[in-house]
Structures are given as C-alpha cells and as structure tokens.
Scaffold this motif. Sequence first.
Motif, PDB file in Angstrom:
ATOM      1  N   ASN A 106      29.095  -1.341 -20.264  1.00 23.35           N
ATOM      2  CA  ASN A 106      29.763  -0.198 -20.869  1.00 23.35           C
ATOM      3  C   ASN A 106      31.184  -0.554 -21.307  1.00 23.35           C
ATOM      4  OD1 ASN A 106      30.423   2.391 -21.696  1.00 23.35           O
ATOM      5  ND2 ASN A 106      30.109   3.340 -19.708  1.00 23.35           N
ATOM      6  N   ASN A 107      31.933  -1.209 -20.414  1.00 21.45           N
ATOM      7  CA  ASN A 107      33.374  -1.366 -20.619  1.00 21.45           C
ATOM      8  C   ASN A 107      33.779  -2.582 -21.441  1.00 21.45           C
ATOM      9  OD1 ASN A 107      33.739   0.958 -19.090  1.00 21.45           O
ATOM     10  ND2 ASN A 107      33.869  -0.192 -17.170  1.00 21.45           N
ATOM     11  N   TYR A 108      32.913  -3.612 -21.508  1.00 23.23           N
ATOM     12  CA  TYR A 108      33.268  -4.818 -22.249  1.00 23.23           C
ATOM     13  C   TYR A 108      32.299  -5.105 -23.386  1.00 23.23           C
ATOM     14  CZ  TYR A 108      36.271  -5.542 -18.207  1.00 23.23           C
ATOM     15  OH  TYR A 108      37.209  -5.376 -17.214  1.00 23.23           O
ATOM     16  N   ALA A 139      38.125   7.558 -22.217  1.00 26.63           N
ATOM     17  CA  ALA A 139      37.992   6.982 -23.559  1.00 26.63           C
ATOM     18  C   ALA A 139      39.062   7.529 -24.499  1.00 26.63           C
ATOM     19  CB  ALA A 139      36.602   7.273 -24.130  1.00 26.63           C
ATOM     20  N   ASN A 183      34.367   8.195 -17.761  1.00 26.18           N
ATOM     21  CA  ASN A 183      34.548   6.924 -18.462  1.00 26.18           C
ATOM     22  C   ASN A 183      34.386   7.097 -19.966  1.00 26.18           C
ATOM     23  OD1 ASN A 183      34.828   4.204 -19.016  1.00 26.18           O
ATOM     24  ND2 ASN A 183      33.044   3.545 -17.858  1.00 26.18           N
ATOM     25  N   ASN A 184      33.317   7.779 -20.386  1.00 30.63           N
ATOM     26  CA  ASN A 184      32.927   7.779 -21.794  1.00 30.63           C
ATOM     27  C   ASN A 184      33.605   8.830 -22.643  1.00 30.63           C
ATOM     28  OD1 ASN A 184      31.198   5.665 -21.163  1.00 30.63           O
ATOM     29  ND2 ASN A 184      29.490   7.031 -20.716  1.00 30.63           N
ATOM     30  N   TYR A 198      29.455  -3.073 -24.716  1.00 31.63           N
ATOM     31  CA  TYR A 198      29.213  -1.967 -25.641  1.00 31.63           C
ATOM     32  C   TYR A 198      30.525  -1.512 -26.277  1.00 31.63           C
ATOM     33  CZ  TYR A 198      26.143   1.894 -27.214  1.00 31.63           C
ATOM     34  OH  TYR A 198      25.373   2.761 -27.947  1.00 31.63           O
ATOM     35  N   ALA A 199      31.622  -1.654 -25.537  1.00 29.15           N
ATOM     36  CA  ALA A 199      32.944  -1.253 -26.033  1.00 29.15           C
ATOM     37  C   ALA A 199      33.298  -2.011 -27.308  1.00 29.15           C
ATOM     38  CB  ALA A 199      34.005  -1.511 -24.969  1.00 29.15           C
ATOM     39  N   VAL A 200      32.778  -3.216 -27.468  1.00 31.21           N
ATOM     40  CA  VAL A 200      33.036  -4.031 -28.663  1.00 31.21           C
ATOM     41  C   VAL A 200      31.834  -3.982 -29.614  1.00 31.21           C
ATOM     42  CG1 VAL A 200      33.649  -6.329 -29.500  1.00 31.21           C
ATOM     43  CG2 VAL A 200      34.523  -5.536 -27.316  1.00 31.21           C
TER      44      VAL A 200
END
Lengths: 214, 214
Positions: free
Chosen positions: A104-106, B109, B104-105, A108-110
């Motif tokens: 999620n944080n690395y 965000a 988080n999302n 999908y974030a990109v």
Amino acid sequence: MVVKVFGQIKAANPQRVLLCFLEKGIEFEVIHVDLDKLEQKKSEHLLRQPFGQVPAIEDGDLKLFESRAIARYYATKYADQGTDLLGKTLEKRAIVDQWVEVENNYFYAVALPLVINIVFKPMFGEPIDVALVEELKVKFDKVLDVYENRLATNRYLGGDEFTLADLTHMPGMRHIMNETSLSGLVTSRENLNRWWNEISARPAWKKLMELAAY
Amino acid sequence: MVVKVYGQIKAANPQRVLLCFLEKDIEFEVIHVDLDKLEQKKPQHLLRQPFGQVPAIEDGYLKLFESRAIARYYATKYADQGTDLLGKTLEERAIVDQWVEVENNYFYAVALPLVMNVVFKPKSGKPCDVALVEELKVKFDKVLDVYENRLATNRYLGGDEFTLADLSHMPGMRYIMNETSLSGLVTSRENLNRWWNEISARPAWKKLMELAAY
C-alpha cells in the motif's frame, strides 16, 4: 452464504478481494458498479462505501469496505479452507501484514499514479503529467530494488509460502506488466521476474483473468 | 522483554507504535534515529527498514517495520493486557481494520501532504505549494464529513470502544490540531470535536505528549 461484492471485476481494488475468495474457495457474486458512469459516487453506493470507491462487500449482516481489510477478515475467518493466506503463527502473520502495508505505502503509492497517467488519462483524453511520470519511474525503480533483495532470499514476500503479502500486489502488478511499457523493470530483475511468473501461474489468478476477460 | 523502537518520539509514524505500547503497558525503549541528519537513509538503518523510514522494531528475534502492522501484531498478541485495541469477534476486528485502512488511504493520504506543505516546508525554507494546499483542504473537508457522519452514531470509529481505528489517527490529528490553522475543520464538527476531545484526554496519549515534550 454467497458474499456480495460491489465493484467491477476489471478494477484493481475489487480484484484483491475476488482473488482472496478464489484462493480460498469462498463463493461470491459480483454486483457490477459501473465506474465509467460514476455509479460509485451515487447515493445508493455511498451507503455502502461513503468515500465513493469500490469494493464493498455484504455478507449477511456484515458490511465492509477497504479491500485489504476485507481480504484479511476472510483469510482469518477461513484460515483452514483453501490456501492459507496468513501464516500459522502471530509472528508470521505480522510479517505478512508488514508486506501488505509495504504494498500500500510503497508499491501501490507509486504504481497507481504511474498507471493513472500512462493508462487511464490517455483513455479519457486527459493530458499526461510527463514530469511526474519520470519522477515516479525513478522512485519505482528504487522500490523494486528492495523487492529484488527481499525475493533473493525468500521465495515469496512473506517467506516460504504464498500469502496475502503476494496476493495484494497482483492487481497492480497486472496493470504494470500488461498495460504499460514498464514491464522491463520487472523482467530485468531475476528474483522479481521469478516471483511474478510463479504467482501469476496460480490457478486462482488464471481464473480471475478469465472472469475479467480483458 | 523490552521492545526496541527505532525512530523519534516526535515523529508521527513511530507514535502509532508507542501509543499502542502505552495503551497496553508494553515496555519499550526508543532508540533515537536522527531524522534531521537523515540517519534513516544510512546503511545501518536500511538493514532494519529497507525503504529508509521509521519506525522499525526489534523484539528478540522478531524484527518488523510499518507502524500499522506493528500495532496490529502487539494488539493481537497482548489482547488481554491493557486496553483491548481490536475487538472481541472477528467481525468487530474487521470493522477496526477497515477504519485503519481508511486512516491510511483517506485521512493520512490528505493530512500528510497538507502537513508537509503547511508545517515542514516552511521549516526547511522550501516553497509551499499553495495551489495544492487549497486542493487538499477541499478534499480534507469532504473526508471529514464522512467521519462526522460515522461519529454521529458511533462513540468511536470502530463502534462502542476505543480501538486501533481511533489510535491510528492520533499522530496525524495532533499535527492538524496543534500545528496548522486547520483545527477549525474539526472543532466546527460536533461529533468529530467530541471524539478528538475524548481520545486526546486518554492517559496513554497524555503520557506520549509528555515523552514527546513538544
């Protein structure tokens, strides 16, 4: 009881849930929400998912949204049915959880803004943010170095077994591998390539691809 | 055994973990990682957290990163010690998980880039992206409407009890309330205001604020 999944089979976030169900032999029914017509922003859907996104599920009295929370619930409730997506000990589950957070944080974030710019904006005739794409490619390359290192000493992200840690990446990976020119970032990395080839050969994934009918 | 937490007591992501430990009376030791000197990007720390972020923990053989995964692990392992941060049934835990994903999302965000532009960039003499801030404020307002609605019929985000769902928001909320001019977005919303006043009055939060010594 058949779980109702509100969303689109072709959409990445619902796919996390559907793939979990396919891996575990959990019966489901997809209630199509037309994203092209912005059905997810209309009042009826907002009652299920107040931020206007997909997926949302209904399972008897239980209503949930957020694909990673949904997947974790079913993986826990049906731990002994189908593929064990969690791990046997609390410590193993924590490592799985850690890599779901990483996704999620690395990852999908990109990957998400990359795919939005490269795949979706052209579809809607919107201009691509070229500078952003170049910036994101550099970031993505660095993120994939970490994965390459992890997979050099682990068959799967969580360790020896396929788990939610791997599954959660698959919808985003499909966009990257099949719909962008960035697949070389994966195929040029030995362990990442091995990992993707192995997990995308799983019967549940093939079944999902059949259902999605791209 | 005393859990080692690598990070900074003043930093948001480590605070999720420290707050969980304070709520559950789990002994910990903070090993300071100097974020101003970019210590988190150096090889020694990269061995603990390969993306160069904080926190990371060491608990005997167990090494973990990603604050939400760490908090969930300890909340599960020590469910019967201190505050129950999860819920008793799998379904209650799924609702808690859902709101941690929402934090988080949707919340973080938007709150994170807001805080980056409004608080951190000025500190490091960088220009604030004014257009982005205006865009983010509009988004944040809409996100807070959803929270206001949720908290109209629920004392806490997960339901009747304080859980990880609320805890996970607190470091980000502190920035918004104490370091930006956006606190009015919260205080003007009756239920959100009530919720924040109640959870920030908890002894564990007060203890964390003492340790952080802002």
